[in-house]
Design an enzyme around this catalytic site. Structure first.
Site, PDB file in Angstrom:
ATOM      1  N   GLN A  32       0.836  -1.197   0.000  1.00 16.86           N
ATOM      2  CA  GLN A  32       0.000   0.000   0.000  1.00 16.86           C
ATOM      3  C   GLN A  32       0.878   1.257   0.000  1.00 16.86           C
ATOM      4  O   GLN A  32       0.385   2.350  -0.183  1.00 16.86           O
ATOM      5  CB  GLN A  32      -0.889   0.011   1.247  1.00 16.86           C
ATOM      6  CG  GLN A  32      -1.838  -1.166   1.344  1.00 16.86           C
ATOM      7  CD  GLN A  32      -2.488  -1.251   2.717  1.00 16.86           C
ATOM      8  OE1 GLN A  32      -3.485  -0.593   2.986  1.00 16.86           O
ATOM      9  NE2 GLN A  32      -1.892  -2.036   3.593  1.00 16.86           N
ATOM     10  N   ASN A  33       2.164   1.061   0.252  1.00 16.79           N
ATOM     11  CA  ASN A  33       3.087   2.189   0.381  1.00 16.79           C
ATOM     12  C   ASN A  33       3.406   2.795  -0.980  1.00 16.79           C
ATOM     13  O   ASN A  33       3.593   2.071  -1.954  1.00 16.79           O
ATOM     14  CB  ASN A  33       4.368   1.737   1.088  1.00 16.79           C
ATOM     15  CG  ASN A  33       4.058   1.147   2.446  1.00 16.79           C
ATOM     16  OD1 ASN A  33       2.975   1.344   3.002  1.00 16.79           O
ATOM     17  ND2 ASN A  33       4.994   0.391   2.986  1.00 16.79           N
ATOM     18  N   VAL A  34       3.480   4.115  -1.010  1.00 12.97           N
ATOM     19  CA  VAL A  34       3.797   4.826  -2.262  1.00 12.97           C
ATOM     20  C   VAL A  34       5.245   5.299  -2.270  1.00 12.97           C
ATOM     21  O   VAL A  34       5.653   6.034  -3.157  1.00 12.97           O
ATOM     22  CB  VAL A  34       2.838   6.028  -2.451  1.00 12.97           C
ATOM     23  CG1 VAL A  34       1.397   5.555  -2.602  1.00 12.97           C
ATOM     24  CG2 VAL A  34       2.982   7.050  -1.328  1.00 12.97           C
ATOM     25  N   HIS A  68      -1.362   1.265  -4.446  1.00 12.88           N
ATOM     26  CA  HIS A  68      -1.721   2.678  -4.279  1.00 12.88           C
ATOM     27  C   HIS A  68      -0.840   3.599  -5.109  1.00 12.88           C
ATOM     28  O   HIS A  68      -0.803   4.810  -4.900  1.00 12.88           O
ATOM     29  CB  HIS A  68      -1.660   3.075  -2.793  1.00 12.88           C
ATOM     30  CG  HIS A  68      -2.731   2.429  -1.971  1.00 12.88           C
ATOM     31  ND1 HIS A  68      -2.691   2.391  -0.591  1.00 12.88           N
ATOM     32  CD2 HIS A  68      -3.859   1.768  -2.332  1.00 12.88           C
ATOM     33  CE1 HIS A  68      -3.765   1.738  -0.146  1.00 12.88           C
ATOM     34  NE2 HIS A  68      -4.479   1.351  -1.167  1.00 12.88           N
TER      35      HIS A  68
END
Ligand code: APR
Length: 250
Positions: A100-102, A118
């Site tokens: 989920q980390n950008v 994401h």
């Protein structure tokens, strides 16, 4: 933690299909603020003011100033031991990593089979989705832009961060890949508060499909009672411990 780490090491060693889901907690030891932790971004800022298409339409400069600030901070961050262990495990066949980390720290750690659901703070896309660019993101690692907002190289219109904002859908191919990865023997959810969907639903999908499910987190989450094994601890401590137990057992 040790008996759980030993049990987990044995399970990972024999898993043919391993899926790992990560959240902001995995990057905490790299100095990246989480979203909902004590120093979390959402304690200082309102997501609806900064991380929605409506917020961008209302005040693109404000949103870009925030993303430029985050990029500048992230540029100084390096992958930590949790990223390194996950990168090593991702070299195995049958392993998939959903993040989920950008921040792209998994990418920088050399992680393979990575699904960035994401998006990435280091990628931009055309706000107008112009004919030439469409929604295709392009990479731009500029630390300090000469002027904000940056521009689309095709139409000169405003560019936006190529991240998935609240109220937006995941890219179809990323969602399909993530759902496909819930078909596995072992599903690890590491450093996520398990409150943002569809990511928070993946561990339940994996369980329904027969996977042994594990959560690694500093504290309990809404999913802790549903997983087969909940390990309380920091990812940057638990994962290297499990990895060392695995190599000791080889
Ligand atoms: N090791 C393990 N877990 C940790 C650590 C650590 N070192 N530090 C923090 N955590 C845990 C916290 O206890 C919390 O449960 O990580 C979780 C971080 O939760 P959030 O800040 O909510 O981040 P995340 O779950 O990734 O958020 C999901 O929400 O804001 C949106 O799009 C954004 O991708 C993000 C999504």
């Amino acid at each position: 933690m040790d008996s759980e780490a030993t049990a987990l090491a044995a399970r990972i060693a024999k898993a043919e299909r391993l899926t790992i889901l990560t959240g902001a907690g995995v990057s905490a030891a790299s100095g990246v603020p989480t979203f909902r932790g004590p120093e979390g971004l959402w304690r200082q800022y309102r997501p609806e003011d900064l991380a929605t298409p409506q917020a961008f339409a209302r005040d693109p400069l404000l949103v870009w100033e925030w993303y430029a600030w985050r990029r500048e901070r992230l540029a100084a961050c390096r992958p930590n031991r949790a990223h390194d262990v996950i990168a090593a495990w991702s070299q195995r066949s049958g392993c998939r990593v959903i993040t989920q980390n950008v921040d792209d720290l998994h990418l920088r750690a050399g992680t393979r089979s990575l699904i960035r659901i994401h998006g990435s703070i280091w990628e931009l896309s055309c706000w107008q989705s112009c004919a030439a660019q469409g929604g295709t993101p392009w990479r731009d690692e500029t630390i300090r832009f000469e002027s904000l907002p940056p521009r689309c190289p095709s139409c000169g219109g405003m560019a936006r961060p190529a991240v998935v904002w609240f109220g937006e859908s995941l890219r179809g191919e990323d969602l399909r890949a993530a759902l496909d990865a819930t078909s596995c023997d072992l599903f690890l959810a590491v450093g996520t508060s398990a409150v943002v969907y569809p990511a928070a639903g993946l561990v339940h999908d994996a369980r329904r499909r027969g996977a042994f499910t594990v959560e690694i987190n500093l504290e309990a989450t809404p999913s802790s009672g549903d997983v087969d094994l909940a390990v309380l601890g920091a990812a940057e401590d638990v994962l290297p411990r499990v990895a060392s137990l695995m190599s000791a057992a080889e």
